[in-house]
Scaffold this motif. Structure first.
Motif, short mmCIF file in Angstrom:
data_model
loop_
_atom_site.label_atom_id
_atom_site.label_comp_id
_atom_site.label_asym_id
_atom_site.label_seq_id
_atom_site.Cartn_x
_atom_site.Cartn_y
_atom_site.Cartn_z
N ASN A 261 0.71 -1.15 0.13
CA ASN A 261 0.09 0.13 0.17
C ASN A 261 0.99 1.21 0.20
N LEU A 262 2.13 1.08 0.09
CA LEU A 262 2.94 2.07 0.03
C LEU A 262 3.14 3.09 0.90
N VAL A 325 11.17 4.41 -6.08
CA VAL A 325 9.76 4.78 -5.57
C VAL A 325 9.00 5.44 -6.56
N VAL A 326 9.31 6.41 -7.43
CA VAL A 326 8.57 6.76 -8.82
C VAL A 326 8.13 5.73 -9.25
N GLU A 327 8.72 4.51 -9.42
CA GLU A 327 8.18 3.42 -10.31
C GLU A 327 6.75 2.73 -9.70
N LYS A 328 7.28 2.61 -8.29
CA LYS A 328 6.00 1.92 -7.72
C LYS A 328 4.99 2.78 -7.60
N ALA A 329 5.20 4.18 -7.47
CA ALA A 329 4.07 5.12 -7.17
C ALA A 329 3.29 5.25 -8.67
N LYS A 330 3.99 5.22 -9.75
CA LYS A 330 3.27 5.20 -11.09
C LYS A 330 2.52 3.89 -11.21
N ALA A 331 2.99 2.90 -10.75
CA ALA A 331 2.25 1.48 -10.95
C ALA A 331 1.23 1.83 -10.15
N ALA A 332 1.00 2.23 -8.91
CA ALA A 332 0.08 2.40 -8.30
C ALA A 332 -1.04 3.25 -8.69
#
Lengths: 337, 316, 296
Positions: A261-262, A325-332
């Protein structure tokens, strides 16, 4: 009677002026945390230059109110330094996606003419805010700084008098590293320290430090840097002293294992060179948006913020998100529909 | 509304009708009275959970710890009273001196008129601008004074160190300037309403100007000046923005006027933004106490003023 | 003092002891006058200091853009605070729309219809008490009454808070204004067969109008400068308001917000806004006095 009618006229003129519309633009409204507000508002202006059809209005109402407004559905997105609790998330029927949008680094800034490169041990960090370390030449400080000439003066402590995410993250770290601090003060957006003087906002604390030699206080990195304040190196979990700068904070943040859930606080990061007090701040989005136009505009804005928008972070004193972190945030962000 | 004469004598003027306008005015009056009740009700209602939980202890304990849900406002009550009293102490001599200056003819009328304008200008400057000014101008001065005071009188509890720039004294100095217009205006009225005959009598008996002022004019105007002081006190207690920017917002109790302190109004300004749950209720409770204190002070001031007016009416 | 006394003594031929006492009295008199004048002139120091600081820091950014553009975001240059000026005016208008009718009609009731009634006495007392209510309490009240009910910060909430602030000033000055109308006018009108309403509307109000406007302008001046009632009712906004039911910018809150940021340009804006605000308040005050003195 004439009096009232003339005022009614004034009112109607003023009101009609206020209702001037801006054409066909798509409006996105957000509300929440005050800490990232300068950055989000700057994003709004810059993004409007790239996408003139989209206007983003961010209100800095505070994290608490931001979460409340988001849960009531009166805004298109929320923002919070404390993310959202599971209970709060469960109450939002449309579902919630948490997006880390930027990060902050909290520093011990101090005003001691001639003293540069002060090091603070974990014990001293808590002791200063508990009032147990009272003088600049306290043996505990001298021991960690054998090369510095420390004056025999009282330590004047400065803290935030208003409720803030900065205080939350700061007290969270001190509570983690000191049981006494956890007992006597605890973690919250506004707490009562046994010592010191309160200033409103980061700038209020910065001003307190600048005004009086012998003062130390916690502020966001950007405020200390812009005002040319000395910043102490802090001892991290591995026992190393780390100086605060954007690079050390980015390192710390890239090492944080992001959960599904970041939502995570690097309360006491473990890496050998990690700066100890850093934190993300989040955008709160719904999982589902009924209005396709709005959804598209919102996704464009957040996506822009996570990439091009990060370039504004450093000059305003925020920590740009590390690439993973940017990658995961964009995936979310992609899961938002 | 021009040329009313014609209509008044026209036959329509004689039409007897229920006086709707009277009813309208009466309703407005009722609403005005209800306004105060509404204010107190709204705040009381929002404060209720906190009142139930803490009761009277709220006013006698000194812990304000939102994360532990422990709330007590004693330090803020003391800070409110102390900062206002200190401000009065500073403003009183100045205010009375200006009031005498304005009601006597030391200098030409045009200079007095200018002086009056200056004092009124002080009232026109917004609180938040006083705060900004205080940060830039008063804090460095008070800090320098404080360092000196700690050095030479540090053993005296009121001046014990360390000296802060954001302190009770800083807030009081700025408050004193802010309430000066209130004290001056009401004192001047009191002085102006001293009957001329009294002054002339004193002069006739060979008094100098200041003998007349001290033996006749000031004693006659004294109740009015007292009222001015009390109303100034009320004003100081409610002042918010400038105080919040200057006092240091601390909830710890200290004897030293060079230490940071806090006031009820400053507490509200600082914490309302990010407050949640019981903290909001407790802030409302604090607001209720602030209303209580200022209402009592103002009622007292009004009572003294009314008493004075009756008395001087008797002399005339 | 001795030398002055002995020197002055040469002018007296009479009893030495009496005249030396007289001289001492006259010297004391002069000293006290000197102290009084000095203390009074001391007031000029803070005012001059404030005005100099305002001009010094506020003038550099003053220009027409100030009135037409939106506040600059952090780290940007240029911009203005047109939305804050408009917001302040709109909220004052809302405040007036509530407080002016309520205050003036109440004043008419307590002076024209039933001056000695219980209600009139209650109105006078409440008005005096409202004068003494701290401005932040007006904000707390509007927060509880409007913001907590509607769930959003708004110009309405800010306007209501300002209305509470303005009501007593308008009411009490309007009462004074009505009292100043000679009763012979009323008697003449009534004697000519006018109704009460006609007397008030055609004779009393026109005569008292300038003085009532003075009160209204004083209330406007006071409301314009207030921050405390607005910080958690109207909050602030970066943009032009699109409705009255959303967070609204105001000059005073802009000053408060921008004075606590680390961005020099925004701090400069805070000073310029202070300058504009003080100018506005001063003009409103002078207007109030001009209206008043023209009547007299």
């Amino acid at each position: 009677m004439k009096l009232t009618s003339s005022w009614a006229l004034c009112l109607s003129i003023a009101t009609s002026l206020a209702f001037v519309t801006t054409g066909q633009s798509q409006q996105i409204s957000g509300a929440g945390a005050t800490f990232p507000a300068p950055l989000y508002q700057r994003w709004g202006v810059e993004f409007n230059k790239v996408q003139p059809g989209i206007q983003v209005n961010y209100q800095s109402v505070g994290s608490g109110a931001g979460v409340k407004n988001f849960m009531q559905g009166v805004v298109d997105f929320g923002a919070s330094d404390a993310a959202m609790t599971d209970d709060e998330i469960a109450k939002v029927s449309a579902g919630v996606v948490l997006i880390p949008a930027t990060a902050g680094e909290i520093v011990y800034a101090y005003n001691l003419p001639g003293v540069i490169g002060l090091k603070l041990t974990r014990e001293v960090m808590a002791g200063i805010y508990l009032g147990t370390v009272k003088k600049w030449n306290d043996p505990a400080i001298v021991k960690a700084n054998p090369d510095l000439k420390l004056p025999n003066n009282p330590i004047q402590v400065a803290y935030r008098s208003d409720g803030s995410g900065t205080t939350y993250v700061f007290t969270q770290h001190l509570s983690e590293i000191s049981d006494d601090f956890d007992d006597q003060v605890g973690t919250d957006k506004s707490v009562t320290f046994p010592v010191g003087v309160g200033g409103k906002g980061n700038e209020g604390v910065t001003a307190l430090i600048k005004q009086s030699p012998g003062t130390i206080g916690y502020v966001e990195y950007g405020y200390a840097k812009d005002n040319g304040l000395s910043m102490a190196s802090l001892q991290n979990k591995s026992g190393n002293f780390v100086a605060p700068d954007i690079a050390s904070a980015r390192d710390t943040l890239s090492n944080v294992p992001l959960p599904e859930n970041l939502r995570i606080w690097p309360v006491d990061p473990e890496g050998a060179n990690d700066y100890p007090i850093v934190s993300f701040t989040w955008l709160l989005l719904y999982k589902k948006y009924p209005n396709a136009e709005k959804l598209k505009a919102l996704k464009e804005f957040v996506s822009w913020g996570l990439t091009a928008g990060q370039s504004f972070s450093e000059s305003l004193g925020y920590v740009p998100l590390p690439q993973p972190v940017v990658e995961k945030a964009k995936a979310a962000l992609d899961t938002v529909q | 509304m021009s040329a009313p004469e014609k209509d008044i004598i026209s036959p329509a003027g004689y039409r007897p009708a229920p006086d709707l306008f009277r009813i309208l005015c009466q309703t407005a009056s009722l609403l005005t009275v209800l306004m105060l009740g509404w204010i107190i009700y709204e705040i009381l209602e929002s404060a209720w959970p906190s009142i139930q939980k803490f009761g009277f202890d709220f006013m006698t304990t000194s812990a304000w710890v939102p994360n532990r849900e422990r709330f007590g406002v004693l330090p803020f009550i003391i800070g409110t009273v102390a900062s206002s009293l200190l401000a009065i102490l500073l403003a009183f001599p100045l205010g009375v001196a200006i009031a005498i200056f304005l009601s006597e003819n030391f200098l030409s009328a045009s200079i007095r008129q200018t002086m009056r304008f200056v004092v009124e200008m002080l009232a026109a400057i917004p609180s938040v601008v006083y705060g900004l000014w205080g940060i830039f101008v008063i804090i460095p001065i008070v800090k320098a004074f404080g360092d000196w005071a700690v050095g030479s009188m540090g053993d005296f509890p009121l001046f014990s160190g360390p000296a802060y720039g954001n302190s009770l004294l800083t807030a009081s100095v700025v408050l004193a300037i802010m309430i000066l217009p209130t004290i001056t205006a009401i004192s001047r009225n009191a002085l102006a309403s001293v009957p001329k005959t009294l002054r002339e009598g004193a002069y006739a008996l060979g008094s100098t100007r200041w003998e007349a002022i001290f033996s006749v004019i000031l004693p006659t105007a004294a109740p009015g000046i007292v009222a001015a002081t009390i109303l100034g006190l009320g004003r100081a207690m409610g002042e918010t923005m400038a105080v919040a920017m200057l006092i240091g917002n601390s909830s710890r109790l200290s004897w030293s006027i060079l230490s940071p302190s806090g006031t009820l109004a400053g507490l509200l300004a600082n914490q309302f933004g990010e407050a949640q749950g019981l903290q909001v209720n407790s802030l409302m409770y604090a607001a209720l106490i602030l209303i209580g204190i200022t209402l009592i002070v103002n009622l007292l001031g009004e009572a003294v003023l009314r008493h004075t007016q009756k008395q001087t009416a008797g002399i005339r | 003092m001795d030398s002055i006394a002995s020197h002055s003594l040469d002018f007296f031929d009479g009893d030495r002891s009496v005249s030396s006492k007289t001289v001492a009295r006259s010297v004391t008199n002069r000293i006290l006058s000197g102290i009084c004048i000095t203390l009074s002139l001391l007031t000029l120091v803070p005012l001059a200091s404030i005005i100099i600081l305002l001009l010094q820091k506020g003038l550099p950014l003053l220009g027409t853009a100030i009135f037409t553009e939106l506040p600059p975001a952090a780290g940007m240059s240029g911009g203005g605070f047109g939305n804050a000026i408009l917001g302040t005016l709109v909220m004052i208008a809302i405040g007036l729309a509530i407080s002016a009718p309520a205050g003036i009609l109440s004043a008419i009731f307590i002076n024209e219809y039933a001056p000695t009634s219980r209600l009139a006495q209650a109105v006078r007392l409440v008005a005096k008490l409202l004068t003494g209510i701290p401005s932040i309490i007006c904000g707390v009240f509007a927060f509880a009454a409007v913001v907590m009910t509607t769930g959003t910060f708004s110009a309405y909430a800010g306007g209501l808070a300002l209305a509470v602030l303005m009501l007593p000033t308008i009411l009490l000055t309007a009462e004074q204004a009505l009292m100043g109308v000679q009763s012979a006018y009323r008697e003449a009108a009534l004697g000519l067969g006018a109704t009460r309403f006609q007397t008030i509307a055609r004779v009393v109000l026109p005569d008292a109008f300038p003085a009532i406007m003075t009160g209204v302008m004083l209330a406007v001046a006071r409301a314009a400068g207030e921050t405390a009632p607005l910080i958690f009712t109207a909050l602030f906004s970066q943009f032009w308001a699109k409705s009255l039911n959303e967070p609204t910018a105001s000059l005073s809150v802009l000053i408060y917000n921008f004075s606590t940021v680390p961005f020099p340009h925004q701090i400069g804006m805070a000073w310029t806004a202070s300058l504009v605000l003080v100018a506005f308040v001063t003009i409103a005050n002078i207007a109030a006095q001009t209206i008043f003195s023209r009547k007299n």
